[in-house]
Scaffold this motif. Sequence first.
Motif, PDB file in Angstrom:
ATOM      1  N   TRP A 288     -10.372   3.564 -13.217  1.00 20.62           N
ATOM      2  CA  TRP A 288     -12.054   3.032 -11.782  1.00 20.62           C
ATOM      3  C   TRP A 288     -11.729   1.618 -12.154  1.00 20.62           C
ATOM      4  N   ASP A 289     -10.549   1.174 -12.404  1.00 27.45           N
ATOM      5  CA  ASP A 289      -9.883  -0.416 -12.091  1.00 27.45           C
ATOM      6  C   ASP A 289      -9.509   0.013 -10.114  1.00 27.45           C
ATOM      7  N   TYR A 290     -10.235  -1.144 -10.072  1.00 28.80           N
ATOM      8  CA  TYR A 290      -9.965  -1.222  -8.268  1.00 28.80           C
ATOM      9  C   TYR A 290      -8.777  -2.679  -7.967  1.00 28.80           C
ATOM     10  N   GLU A 291      -8.154  -3.480  -9.265  1.00 25.39           N
ATOM     11  CA  GLU A 291      -7.630  -4.712  -9.286  1.00 25.39           C
ATOM     12  C   GLU A 291      -6.375  -4.130  -8.854  1.00 25.39           C
ATOM     13  N   VAL A 331       4.058   7.107  -6.301  1.00 25.74           N
ATOM     14  CA  VAL A 331       4.962   6.528  -6.094  1.00 25.74           C
ATOM     15  C   VAL A 331       5.125   4.932  -5.652  1.00 25.74           C
ATOM     16  N   SER A 332       3.823   5.007  -4.892  1.00 26.60           N
ATOM     17  CA  SER A 332       3.848   3.583  -4.495  1.00 26.60           C
ATOM     18  C   SER A 332       2.959   2.742  -4.817  1.00 26.60           C
ATOM     19  N   THR A 333       2.598   3.023  -6.460  1.00 25.20           N
ATOM     20  CA  THR A 333       1.721   2.107  -6.998  1.00 25.20           C
ATOM     21  C   THR A 333       2.638   2.226  -8.550  1.00 25.20           C
ATOM     22  N   THR A 409      -4.723   0.483  -3.577  1.00 21.33           N
ATOM     23  CA  THR A 409      -5.501   1.187  -4.779  1.00 21.33           C
ATOM     24  C   THR A 409      -6.855   2.538  -4.204  1.00 21.33           C
ATOM     25  N   SER A 410      -7.088   1.995  -3.032  1.00 24.82           N
ATOM     26  CA  SER A 410      -8.586   3.264  -3.035  1.00 24.82           C
ATOM     27  C   SER A 410      -7.542   4.726  -2.999  1.00 24.82           C
ATOM     28  N   ARG A 411      -8.483   5.614  -3.541  1.00 27.96           N
ATOM     29  CA  ARG A 411      -8.574   7.255  -3.684  1.00 27.96           C
ATOM     30  C   ARG A 411      -8.234   7.483  -2.964  1.00 27.96           C
TER      31      ARG A 411
END
Length: 556
Positions: A288-291, A331-333, A409-411
Amino acid sequence: MSGIWWKEAVGYQIYPKSFQDSNGDGIGDLPGVLSRLDYLKNLGIDFIWICPMYKSPLDDNGYDISDYQDILDVFGTMEDFNQLLKGVHDRGMKLIIDLVPNHTSDEHPWFIESRSSTTSPKRDWYIWRDAKNGKEPNNWESIFGGSAWEYDDLTDQYFLHVFSKRQPDLNWENPDVREALYDMINWWLEKGVDGFRIDALSHIKKRPGFPDLPNPDGKKFVPSFKMHMNQDGIHDFLDELKRKTYGRYPEAMTVGEANGVSIEQAHNWVGENGKMDMVFQFEHLDLWDYELDETLDVINLKKILSRWQKGLEHDGWNALFIENHDKARVVSTWGDDTTYWYESATSLAAMYFLMKGTPYIYQGQEIGMTNSYFRNIEDYDDVAAKNMYQNALETGEDTEKIIDTLAHTSRDNSRTPMQWNGEAQAGFTKGEPWMKVNPNYTKINVAAQQEDPHSVLNFYKEMIHLKKTYPVFTYGSYDLLMPEDPNLFAYQREDKTHIAVVMTNLKPETATFESEVMTFTRDRLKLFNLKKPAPSEESTFFTLQPYEARVYIQNK
């Protein structure tokens, strides 16, 4: 070897709303899934986990259920589900479904009856409390932002919702609630489903008395995980759940979403004394970490995953995953979705997939789908993203900064439609899709990769075949190599007949691998992701290119 089917299986997670639309309404559905079963069988999949397809107002994309025993109209009918289940079984695969026992929708008949009156027979099926000093019963914050309590003016009380305000929490302290849930679970098992992924399971027990949390920073509401996550007494509930439902079905597989469960606590969840077969743990994902943090700490990743590997080595079983519907694209994170897209997608794959445990692939992961990087809040559907943006508006924060964070970061990045081909809407629908298709679908899609032997998709096929060919990847021991190297994630698997070494460079610069576990020769190289094979000379050390992956196997 124990020969338990789910230990030797490869799983595939389907988010049905975004997988395949069959009728042109822009929303994926069960007949669409049925039409793609041959693709999954050809990939090497043994079981499918399908996210909620139940009746729901879709406040939280189906995890807000209004009827546990019916199908949402846009997904199809119960007959469509029956046909899907038969189609899966006819192809020798298995089907597990999402079970959501922590909360319902506020449109579920149970909650409608519960909120109708303080004297309703189902009032105690949910968690109701009076106001405190004219405000919320305590200072707990919902996981999705804002208070965890919602005021209901009909009866002048608040109800608890750990997630969305349209997802009231069930009161597991009430035995009638538990029995009603058990009846529903057994109904699905009798229908023939092969098991469950159990959502938010570590949240079903709340801290008695619902005390306020310490608030030294003077926040309006305080993150409340420590009051409703893996609380003392939860295992009484879990014991009963297993005993009265899936424990009666020896072949049924269960995997619990166990956010907040540590490796020290894991043996109460899985293993000889466990309540289920495996758990999804999120230490390595910070669920749940949106940082915004775009750098991968390889050393810390190795520590966390190796701790779970060794901790469950002799008792328990790991669920292996790096993507799901609640996180942005890996792959984007963790990787590089521009210069080293192919290399990082495949190196990350080899890193996790060949550990000890049951590997899961999330739809689109096998073709290296990337984040969409939406720049407009209207393009987002996720309630958590919208709440985050709204809170920023209310507090005067920089909304452009919020959009930048969400873009990375959004799901919702993992919920864009599946990219099947280069035709309009990526072959997902003939209509207007419920969420925008990632513009890169013309380059990243299944059809193009099926024709390219050097594609992410075909790397996954080779990797799945390798895992199934060599039991060392299922039952062999795990030992980390080069633990302090900041770029390489390498480990050894070993059983009575083989030694395997998996080496992955997870950074965009070269790295030196060195080990005397074996002599690394060309004939022992069984899987690699670069176009040019490794040189043929024997060696115990060599340089790995950016995001290079190799797997060597030696007979004993």
